[in-house]
Design an enzyme around this catalytic site. Structure first.
Site, PDB file in Angstrom:
ATOM      1  N   TYR A  87     -64.466 104.028  63.176  1.00 42.88           N
ATOM      2  CA  TYR A  87     -64.427 104.075  64.646  1.00 42.88           C
ATOM      3  C   TYR A  87     -64.855 102.735  65.260  1.00 42.88           C
ATOM      4  O   TYR A  87     -64.131 102.198  66.111  1.00 42.88           O
ATOM      5  CB  TYR A  87     -65.287 105.250  65.146  1.00 42.88           C
ATOM      6  N   GLY A 145     -54.756 110.675  77.414  1.00 46.46           N
ATOM      7  CA  GLY A 145     -55.911 111.554  77.178  1.00 46.46           C
ATOM      8  C   GLY A 145     -56.484 112.063  78.489  1.00 46.46           C
ATOM      9  O   GLY A 145     -57.689 112.108  78.686  1.00 46.46           O
TER      10      GLY A 145
HETATM   11  N1  LIG Z   1     -67.900 109.984  75.475  1.00 45.87           N
HETATM   12  C1  LIG Z   1     -68.515 108.844  75.192  1.00 45.87           C
HETATM   13  O1  LIG Z   1     -69.750 108.751  75.167  1.00 45.87           O
HETATM   14  C2  LIG Z   1     -67.698 107.608  74.890  1.00 45.87           C
HETATM   15  C3  LIG Z   1     -68.396 106.411  74.589  1.00 45.87           C
HETATM   16  C4  LIG Z   1     -67.659 105.267  74.322  1.00 45.87           C
HETATM   17  C5  LIG Z   1     -66.264 105.311  74.356  1.00 45.87           C
HETATM   18  N2  LIG Z   1     -65.631 106.495  74.633  1.00 45.87           N
HETATM   19  C6  LIG Z   1     -64.156 106.482  74.681  1.00 45.87           C
HETATM   20  O2  LIG Z   1     -63.716 107.120  75.864  1.00 45.87           O
HETATM   21  C7  LIG Z   1     -62.387 107.611  75.675  1.00 45.87           C
HETATM   22  C8  LIG Z   1     -62.284 109.020  76.224  1.00 45.87           C
HETATM   23  O3  LIG Z   1     -63.089 109.877  75.432  1.00 45.87           O
HETATM   24  P1  LIG Z   1     -63.896 111.115  76.036  1.00 45.87           P
HETATM   25  O4  LIG Z   1     -65.331 110.856  75.788  1.00 45.87           O
HETATM   26  O5  LIG Z   1     -63.435 111.456  77.399  1.00 45.87           O
HETATM   27  O6  LIG Z   1     -63.494 112.272  74.989  1.00 45.87           O
HETATM   28  P2  LIG Z   1     -62.564 113.570  75.119  1.00 45.87           P
HETATM   29  O7  LIG Z   1     -63.057 114.453  76.206  1.00 45.87           O
HETATM   30  O8  LIG Z   1     -62.477 114.133  73.745  1.00 45.87           O
HETATM   31  O9  LIG Z   1     -61.156 112.967  75.530  1.00 45.87           O
HETATM   32  C9  LIG Z   1     -60.321 112.331  74.590  1.00 45.87           C
HETATM   33  C10 LIG Z   1     -58.894 112.513  75.033  1.00 45.87           C
HETATM   34  O10 LIG Z   1     -58.036 111.867  74.085  1.00 45.87           O
HETATM   35  C11 LIG Z   1     -57.037 112.790  73.722  1.00 45.87           C
HETATM   36  N3  LIG Z   1     -56.497 112.550  72.379  1.00 45.87           N
HETATM   37  C12 LIG Z   1     -57.171 112.487  71.195  1.00 45.87           C
HETATM   38  N4  LIG Z   1     -56.303 112.323  70.189  1.00 45.87           N
HETATM   39  C13 LIG Z   1     -55.054 112.305  70.734  1.00 45.87           C
HETATM   40  C14 LIG Z   1     -53.743 112.204  70.208  1.00 45.87           C
HETATM   41  N5  LIG Z   1     -53.517 112.083  68.883  1.00 45.87           N
HETATM   42  N6  LIG Z   1     -52.692 112.226  71.072  1.00 45.87           N
HETATM   43  C15 LIG Z   1     -52.901 112.358  72.392  1.00 45.87           C
HETATM   44  N7  LIG Z   1     -54.104 112.480  72.957  1.00 45.87           N
HETATM   45  C16 LIG Z   1     -55.179 112.457  72.137  1.00 45.87           C
HETATM   46  C17 LIG Z   1     -57.728 114.141  73.765  1.00 45.87           C
HETATM   47  O11 LIG Z   1     -56.780 115.192  73.780  1.00 45.87           O
HETATM   48  P3  LIG Z   1     -57.203 116.689  73.303  1.00 45.87           P
HETATM   49  O12 LIG Z   1     -58.001 117.285  74.428  1.00 45.87           O
HETATM   50  O13 LIG Z   1     -55.886 117.329  73.090  1.00 45.87           O
HETATM   51  O14 LIG Z   1     -58.011 116.540  72.048  1.00 45.87           O
HETATM   52  C18 LIG Z   1     -58.477 113.986  75.082  1.00 45.87           C
HETATM   53  O15 LIG Z   1     -57.627 114.199  76.174  1.00 45.87           O
HETATM   54  C19 LIG Z   1     -62.105 107.489  74.174  1.00 45.87           C
HETATM   55  O16 LIG Z   1     -61.301 106.357  73.939  1.00 45.87           O
HETATM   56  C20 LIG Z   1     -63.492 107.274  73.565  1.00 45.87           C
HETATM   57  O17 LIG Z   1     -63.424 106.537  72.358  1.00 45.87           O
HETATM   58  C21 LIG Z   1     -66.310 107.645  74.901  1.00 45.87           C
END
Ligand SMILES: NC(=O)c1ccc[n+]([C@@H]2O[C@H](COP(=O)([O-])OP(=O)(O)OC[C@H]3O[C@@H](n4cnc5c(N)ncnc54)[C@H](OP(=O)(O)O)[C@@H]3O)[C@@H](O)[C@H]2O)c1
Length: 287
Positions: free
Chosen positions: A172, A17
């Site tokens: 989730y 990701g």
């Molecule tokens: N943001 C927060 O506040 C927060 C809080 C707690 C935990 N997290 C965790 O942090 C991690 C990163 O999230 P983020 O906040 O940076 O969100 P994000 O910007 O949406 O990044 C998520 C990444 O995962 C990729 N992804 C999703 N489904 C996929 C699939 N089927 N195959 C391959 N890649 C996939 C997305 O690709 P696409 O761009 O192609 O969709 C994107 O690159 C996640 O595990 C999330 O649960 C985030």
């Protein structure tokens, strides 16, 4: 929070990701520290765009893009084959990719519930397929991005695929709790191998999270939270710390928030649940 970054010269790091949000910021900083970074993304155009930004900003050309849809077990297996064809070592695996719950139950091509499959089963399968390589590259580190949301999760062991009852707000947290349980069991299984496994909550970070699949209610919630959220760069700091800091050399089986070990949910320390989940997961992904 460490101020001096250690060098990652000579280290090969895989970040899933890595085209957006926390993953992209993690990949950039590791590239700036001199690592060879393998970005795993599902979309070629988004991946190339991010890779080009990362190489330009970091002035490090050792940034590779591999494509995989982590909701598909076949795609994960092809990713590993491809990686092993081109690389002999893997020092850091960051299971960062994640997706928010969806308003209605959705299935992957393997017939599994989507939120559970992407957030948990994908890291489980990818890690297991790469374990021999990580062990052969020791000292090596596995970093699993969970969430504080795991604290409101419970494991429905008789209905992991939410076939009997799909509750969006439950899927989730359950998947992120599974990531913590998996990390602890993995750390135990890896004792003595020189490979560590830790997990983390990145904080509330303003990213694209939940924008595509989350449905209107989630998008609104995320928009509201996003206005309080920290930057992706800040959100990436604990992942980078666990991937690179000499302070955590040999530290394993812990849950970190803001680069500090914290207690995770009480249920996550249940070793019999950890083992049960591992066994069921191994069957679901055929490892
Ligand atoms: N943001 C927060 O506040 C927060 C809080 C707690 C935990 N997290 C965790 O942090 C991690 C990163 O999230 P983020 O906040 O940076 O969100 P994000 O910007 O949406 O990044 C998520 C990444 O995962 C990729 N992804 C999703 N489904 C996929 C699939 N089927 N195959 C391959 N890649 C996939 C997305 O690709 P696409 O761009 O192609 O969709 C994107 O690159 C996640 O595990 C999330 O649960 C985030």
């Amino acid at each position: 929070m460490p101020t001096v970054k250690s060098s990652m010269q000579g280290k090969i790091c895989m970040v899933t990701g890595a085209n957006s949000g926390i993953g992209k910021a993690t990949a950039l900083e590791l590239a700036q520290m001199g690592a060879t970074v393998v970005m795993v993304c599902r979309d070629r155009a988004r991946g190339e765009q991010a890779r080009s930004e990362i190489t330009t900003t970091s002035r490090n050309n050792a940034v590779d893009l591999l494509l995989a849809d982590l909701s598909s077990q076949q795609s994960i297996r092809q990713l590993v084959e491809h990686f092993q064809h081109h690389y002999t070592h893997l020092h850091v695996l960051i299971n960062n990719a994640g997706a928010a719950f969806t308003g209605r139950r959705r299935e992957t091509v393997d017939g599994l519930e989507m939120t559970f499959a992407v957030n948990y089963l994908a890291p489980f399968l990818l890690t297991n397929l790469l374990l021999d390589m990580l062990k052969a590259s020791a000292p090596a580190r596995i970093v699993n991005v969970s969430s504080a949301a795991h604290k409101s999760g419970s494991m429905q062991m008789d209905d992991l695929q939410a076939e009997k009852l799909y509750r969006p707000m439950r899927t989730y947290p359950q998947a992120k709790l599974a990531v913590v349980l998996f990390t602890y069991e993995l750390a135990r299984r890896l004792q003595g191998t020189g490979v560590t496994a830790n997990c983390l909550h990145p904080g509330f970070v303003a990213t694209n999270f939940a924008q595509s699949d989350g449905g209107p209610a989630v998008r609104l919630l995320v928009k509201l939270l996003g206005s309080f959220g920290t930057s992706p760069q800040e959100g990436a700091q604990t992942s980078i710390y666990l991937a690179s800091s000499p302070e955590v050399e040999g530290v394993t089986g812990k849950y970190f928030v803001k680069s500090i070990p914290r207690r995770s949910a009480a249920i996550s320390y249940d070793e019999s649940l950890q083992r049960q989940l591992w066994e069921q997961s191994a069957k679901l992904v055929n490892v």
